[in-house]
Design a protein around this motif. Structure first.
Motif, PDB file in Angstrom:
ATOM      1  N   ARG A  56      42.307  35.635  42.353  1.00 15.92           N
ATOM      2  CA  ARG A  56      42.315  37.197  42.148  1.00 15.92           C
ATOM      3  C   ARG A  56      42.360  37.466  40.523  1.00 15.92           C
ATOM      4  NH1 ARG A  56      47.421  39.290  44.474  1.00 15.92           N
ATOM      5  NH2 ARG A  56      48.212  39.197  42.125  1.00 15.92           N
ATOM      6  N   ASP A  57      41.538  38.476  40.112  1.00 16.08           N
ATOM      7  CA  ASP A  57      41.636  38.906  38.906  1.00 16.08           C
ATOM      8  C   ASP A  57      41.150  37.738  37.750  1.00 16.08           C
ATOM      9  OD1 ASP A  57      42.674  41.323  39.729  1.00 16.08           O
ATOM     10  OD2 ASP A  57      44.462  41.110  38.681  1.00 16.08           O
ATOM     11  N   GLN A  58      40.186  36.925  38.179  1.00 15.12           N
ATOM     12  CA  GLN A  58      39.478  36.059  37.592  1.00 15.12           C
ATOM     13  C   GLN A  58      40.521  34.889  37.304  1.00 15.12           C
ATOM     14  OE1 GLN A  58      36.554  37.439  34.893  1.00 15.12           O
ATOM     15  NE2 GLN A  58      37.239  39.390  35.148  1.00 15.12           N
ATOM     16  N   ALA A  59      41.467  34.767  38.001  1.00 13.55           N
ATOM     17  CA  ALA A  59      42.437  33.736  37.781  1.00 13.55           C
ATOM     18  C   ALA A  59      43.069  33.082  39.072  1.00 13.55           C
ATOM     19  CB  ALA A  59      43.768  34.120  36.861  1.00 13.55           C
ATOM     20  N   TYR A  84      41.718  31.613  28.959  1.00 11.41           N
ATOM     21  CA  TYR A  84      41.792  30.740  30.102  1.00 11.41           C
ATOM     22  C   TYR A  84      40.530  31.268  30.964  1.00 11.41           C
ATOM     23  CZ  TYR A  84      43.411  30.599  35.391  1.00 11.41           C
ATOM     24  OH  TYR A  84      43.495  30.254  36.563  1.00 11.41           O
ATOM     25  N   ARG A  85      39.717  30.497  31.393  1.00 12.53           N
ATOM     26  CA  ARG A  85      38.454  30.693  32.269  1.00 12.53           C
ATOM     27  C   ARG A  85      38.579  30.306  33.553  1.00 12.53           C
ATOM     28  NH1 ARG A  85      38.400  33.634  28.721  1.00 12.53           N
ATOM     29  NH2 ARG A  85      36.953  34.418  27.478  1.00 12.53           N
TER      30      ARG A  85
END
Lengths: 410, 265
Positions: A56-59, A84-85
């Protein structure tokens, strides 16, 4: 410059559970990856709300999951200081990431909670107080990492094992069943091996899983850590683990150990930090530090809170709320006359020295478990391991401006 | 607010407007559910946006919206201060000069000449300034617009003789409490959250946008360190100057940072 006393402090600063060589229980059983849904169903049937990892939310974040579809299968994270990717992996492991942006802390020590409310009785000046009965849900944490188990153990000590027990934390904690999942890889900011907290879960879990994804099979080695964990396994389609299965699990954990790149020298750290409170290096860090509080709020062991009273417009009711707080705010040390720690350097120093040094005096262990969150989630990428190393280098260089013996308090 | 300034039982509330868009006054009207409670707790003595009724001063609490931009207003604010027990500046205009403080970075006469058919009718000051630049202010409630719950909290605190719970820390605290993943770290999106005053509830990052800094500077903001990070994220000096030069452009910390980067362009 080491004294025997320093060495003794350093040796007791972290709980070392024998992380040197991975070892798996004789009670371990094998669970096919297809049966993971049965595990989640079993927990739900037992009345647990299952909290686990999801994208969620690119994490990869922790939240309530209903089924295996929610798990971040095939996803992993790349971490660096302030970065963080989320990326996809060739190998579709359910638990192929390292740790989430925020710790399990928020479920045990909620960001905001009402402690009580008071209501006036008529106009005679008396009032009555109602305490909120915290009735926490039974929750199962699925995917707890070894460093996170160590963090929960530290918060248990802070909130439940001292003379004053936090009833809200204790009630929530008692209702939690922990399914640990051993790491199969380390992130670039992980340093659990330096802190003796991972990567293998060795205690304080109900069930520990090791995800094995090999050419011809996708299985979990499952070890019970409590009666509840063993009872859960009994409901599932498992078979006893063989020595080969244990060897495969050992390879997973060894891969994680081998991929830890970050080393943090904690030798003599207690005195290193507390003997150099006036070192100019703190000011160097303060130039970069935003005092935004992110490091403390993502830290799985930071436990500070604020208490505030709220009233309604009529003054008939009042409520007392407890909220997360951080030693990086000015209000945190505000007393009559102003803030005690009014400079950013004093606030950064407070956080670091407490986390890594005075925590040892206070609770018998380091406050750091090596999860690397404070490094990753600092918007400007301040790295506590690097800052300690710089301080160490500065004070051990003969012509360094060390201020060990008083120094200049400017 | 134990002893009301008037003989009536209820404390008298006045809402004043200076150079502004009225958005902060609307935040008070937006209270809807709580508005009746407000009207019950205080006597609304002066609030042209809401009522034509007008009660003479002195007032227990004056909420002042807008910035000072004309010689006339620079006089008027002193009269309001004299008539007010508590004076609270509300919104970015009243606390920092507002978006109209963009004039502070240019020559206002050039704008006047461009915008108005008859510039000779315009009597305006060279700069737009916050209320605190002119009179003593008891409290500044930041935000563009202000958060209605913070406004209610402020009124409630004053009515109950206690300190308002309006923390001056960063928007990051709000993101972390609500569980929002940091957009700057996870996506490289420039975000003013680390230097911006909390209060909005961290709305933009929750929708994957960086914070625009509508609430102005937080306590002791390190704008230079954040700007350095924006450079590393690929922003240029012109873009960084624009980040800091919006609704609270004239707030000291943001003003200095935008000027520093303007000079680098």
């Amino acid at each position: 410059m080491q004294t025997p006393e320093t060495v003794e402090v350093a040796a007791t600063e972290v709980p070392r559970d024998g992380q040197d060589s991975p070892h798996f229980s004789e009670d371990a059983v094998l669970l096919e990856a297809d049966a993971l849904q049965a595990l989640i169903d079993g927990l739900r049937d037992d009345g647990y709300q299952v909290m686990g990892p999801m994208v969620r939310d690119q994490a990869v974040v922790y939240d309530e999951i209903q089924d295996v579809e929610a798990l971040p299968s095939g996803w992993t994270d790349e971490q660096a200081p302030g970065r963080y990717r989320l990326t996809q992996q060739d190998r579709a492991r359910f638990f192929g990431y390292t740790v989430s942006p925020q710790a399990w802390k928020r479920f045990l020590f909620p960001p905001e909670r009402r402690l009580w409310q008071a209501e006036r009785d008529g106009t005679n000046g008396s009032f009555h107080v109602t305490t909120d009965e915290d009735d926490p849900p039974r929750r199962a944490f699925l995917g707890v990492r070894a460093c996170e188990l160590a963090a929960i153990a530290i918060q248990d000590r802070v909130f439940m094992e001292g003379p004053y027990v936090d009833p809200v934390y204790a009630a929530r904690r008692r209702n939690v069943l922990i399914v640990a999942v051993n790491c199969g890889q380390a992130g670039a900011n992980c340093f659990c091996t330096s802190m003796g907290t991972g990567p293998q879960a060795t205690s304080r879990f109900d069930l520990a899983l090791t995800e094995v994804l090999e050419d011809d099979r996708h299985v979990f080695l499952a070890e019970p850590g409590s009666d509840a964990g063993a009872a859960l396994l009994d409901q599932l389609p498992t078979r006893p683990a063989t020595d080969d299965d244990r060897a495969a699990a050992r390879r997973v954990v060894e891969e994680a150990i081998d991929s830890v790149e970050r080393q943090f020298d904690t030798d003599g750290i207690h005195d290193l930090l507390l003997d150099h409170l006036d070192h100019p290096h703190w000011e160097t860090v303060a130039k970069r530090c935003l005092a935004c509080t992110n490091c403390t709020l993502v830290c799985p062991t930071c436990f500070c809170s604020d208490v505030e009273d709220r009233t309604d417009l009529t003054g008939q009711t009042a409520e007392r709320w407890q909220t997360w707080d951080s030693c990086f705010t000015l209000d945190f040390s505000y007393i009559h006359g102003g803030s005690v720690r009014d400079s950013v350097e004093s606030r950064y120093r407070q956080w670091l020295t407490h986390k890594l040094a005075s925590w040892i005096d206070q609770f018998g262990t380091s406050g750091c478990v090596g999860c690397g969150r404070c490094i990753t989630w600092c918007p400007v990428g301040i790295d506590l391991t690097e800052e300690v190393e710089k301080l160490r280098a500065a004070v051990t260089t003969p012509d360094s401006p060390s201020t060990k013996d008083g120094g200049d308090r400017s | 607010m134990a002893s009301p300034a008037s003989t009536s039982e209820k404390p008298k509330l006045a809402v004043w407007k200076f150079a502004s868009c009225d958005g902060c006054q609307l935040s008070l009207l937006d209270c809807e559910d709580e508005l009746l409670a407000v009207a019950d707790a205080v006597e609304i003595a002066y609030f042209p946006e809401a009522t034509r009724a007008e009660v003479e001063g002195p007032y227990d609490l004056s909420l002042v919206e807008g910035s000072i931009t004309t010689p006339h207003d620079a006089e008027r604010i002193h009269k309001i201060r004299r008539e007010s027990k508590y004076l609270v500046a509300i919104g970015a205009c009243a606390t920092a000069g507002g978006i109209q403080a963009l004039r502070n970075f240019k020559n206002v006469n050039e704008f006047v000449a461009l915008v108005y058919a008859h510039p000779e009718y315009i009597e305006t000051l060279k700069v737009s300034t916050p209320i605190s630049y002119h009179v003593f202010v008891d409290f500044e409630l930041q935000g563009c617009p202000i958060n209605k719950y913070q406004l209610l909290e402020l009124i409630s605190a004053l009515l109950n003789d206690r300190r308002p719970n309006i923390p001056p820390h960063s928007v990051c605290v709000e993101c972390k409490r609500r569980g929002t993943v940091c957009v700057m770290v996870a996506n490289g999106t420039p975000c003013l959250g680390p230097v911006t005053h909390a209060g909005c509830g961290a709305i933009c990052p929750a929708y994957q946008r960086g914070c625009y800094g509508c609430y102005g500077p937080k306590e002791a903001p390190n704008t230079a360190a954040l700007a350095d990070e924006f450079l590393r994220l690929g922003q240029d000096h012109a873009a960084i100057a624009r980040f800091f030069r919006t609704f609270t452009a004239n707030a000291e910390a943001f003003r200095k940072e935008s000027v520093a980067h303007e000079h680098e362009v």
